[in-house]
Design an enzyme around this catalytic site. Structure first.
Site, PDB file in Angstrom:
ATOM      1  CD1 TRP A  12     -41.518   1.457   0.718  1.00 12.75           C
ATOM      2  CD2 TRP A  12     -41.210  -0.048  -0.892  1.00 12.75           C
ATOM      3  NE1 TRP A  12     -42.760   1.089   0.238  1.00 12.75           N
ATOM      4  CE2 TRP A  12     -42.599   0.162  -0.760  1.00 12.75           C
ATOM      5  CE3 TRP A  12     -40.764  -0.946  -1.857  1.00 12.75           C
ATOM      6  CZ2 TRP A  12     -43.545  -0.482  -1.557  1.00 12.75           C
ATOM      7  CZ3 TRP A  12     -41.711  -1.603  -2.650  1.00 12.75           C
ATOM      8  CH2 TRP A  12     -43.075  -1.371  -2.502  1.00 12.75           C
ATOM      9  CB  ALA A 137     -37.544  -3.074  -1.205  1.00 13.46           C
ATOM     10  CE  LYS A 188     -46.051  -4.477   7.557  1.00 18.05           C
ATOM     11  NZ  LYS A 188     -44.664  -4.714   7.115  1.00 18.05           N
TER      12      LYS A 188
END
Length: 336
Positions: A12, A137, A188
């Site tokens: 990321w 990413a 999540k």
């Protein structure tokens, strides 16, 4: 154009280095791992996201002070389990008011803090913002159109960060709901583990849709009880991030869940994925928050039992299906 230090050179952090470099900013990318610094300096790409190259102008360093001093803004992109340790090390170099944008996702198990709270405790002099949304990413680094949301205490800071990241392939919205953004981002991952487990068991689209829909209901119930806003959970860092994390093979949480559904233990699945599976670290914290705020989160509860108590995944699904009958939305009135 700005000078930006990116703290963390995982997939990321590296993808954001590419994005921000393409926006014309001067980038310094830091890693705590000597081998990562060496590989990025030499090859200009990470093995985990091959084909995504950082520019020759991006400075790669293993010296934390170089990535912080004289930077207009910092992007903190480390795994949640390293957030406090890294922020603590950053403290001696940070100047008052320096913008720190957290792009990590998780909840600290010991304190039950979201990551911005951890950062603000370690870096009280910082102007902390958060950014999240459906943003793998692998796709951001390739310039595939992506949309995220930035949260901050002030509109001025949120718009400053928005301007840093905005590009023809990366659209950024702003929000004052930092807590809601971070809760959606962290929780999540736990639901994505459940979705992956269902895939590993061989279940279908109906099951996936049920987990996503009931998962966002659980996230929103807890998030609003903690002070987050409903609009946030119906937005990019809520349902948006949940959909992509439950559906994509880029998702390490879904991949780990698939393996668990196929019979792997939690440790075996994490070793196979070869990257940090944030949902495993957030699962216990999510359950602790549910109990603290007296919020019913049956999916989170079953994921914990599978991960940490040896419960068979198929048994967990059966238990979810056979829960007491209930109404979907208790605040909707009946005609008669």
């Amino acid at each position: 154009m700005a000078n930006i230090g990116i703290i963390g050179a995982g997939s990321w952090g590296t993808a954001l280095a590419v994005l921000l470099g393409n926006n014309g900013h001067t980038i310094t990318l830091w890693s705590a791992l000597e081998r990562e610094v060496s590989a990025l300096s030499k090859n200009r790409e990470l093995p985990s996201i091959p084909g995504i190259q950082i520019s020759d102008s991006t400075i790669v360093t293993g010296k934390l002070s170089d990535a912080i001093k004289n930077q207009d803004a910092l992007v903190l992109a480390v795994a949640s389990s390293y957030t406090r340790e890294t922020a603590h090390k950053m403290a001696e170099y940070l100047v008052p008011g320096q913008v720190v944008v957290n792009v990590g996702k998780g909840i600290e198990e010991k304190t039950l803090y979201v990551l911005s709270q951890v950062i603000e405790e370690e870096l009280p002099q910082a102007d902390v913002a958060v950014m999240s949304g459906p943003s793998h990413a692998e796709e951001v680094g390739k310039g595939i159109p992506t949309t995220c949301v930035v949260g901050a205490h002030s509109k001025k800071t949120a718009e400053y960060v928005q301007n840093l990241f905005m590009s023809p392939v990366f659209r950024v919205y702003t929000s004052p709901d930092m807590l809601g953004i971070e809760l959606g981002a962290a929780l999540k991952n736990v639901i994505a583990l459940a979705a992956g487990i269902a895939d590993g068991l061989g279940y279908g689209d109906n099951t996936k849709a049920a987990l996503i829909t009931r998962g966002i209901a659980e996230i929103a119930r807890l998030g609003m009880k903690m002070g987050g806003m409903l609009q946030t959970f119906s937005g990019l860092s809520g349902i948006g991030d949940l959909i992509v994390t439950c559906a994509s093979m880029h998702s390490r949480n879904r991949r780990a869940g698939i393996l668990i559904g196929q019979g792997y233990t939690m440790d075996e699945a994490m070793a196979e994925v070869k990257m940090v599976v944030e949902g495993v670290y957030s699962a216990k914290a999510a359950l602790a928050l549910a109990r603290k705020y007296q919020v019913e989160m049956p999916i989170v509860e079953q994921v914990n039992q599978v991960l940490f108590e040896g419960k068979e995944p198929a048994e967990a699904v059966t238990e979810l299906m056979l829960r007491d009958k209930t109404i979907e939305h208790s605040d909707l009135p009946w005609e008669v």
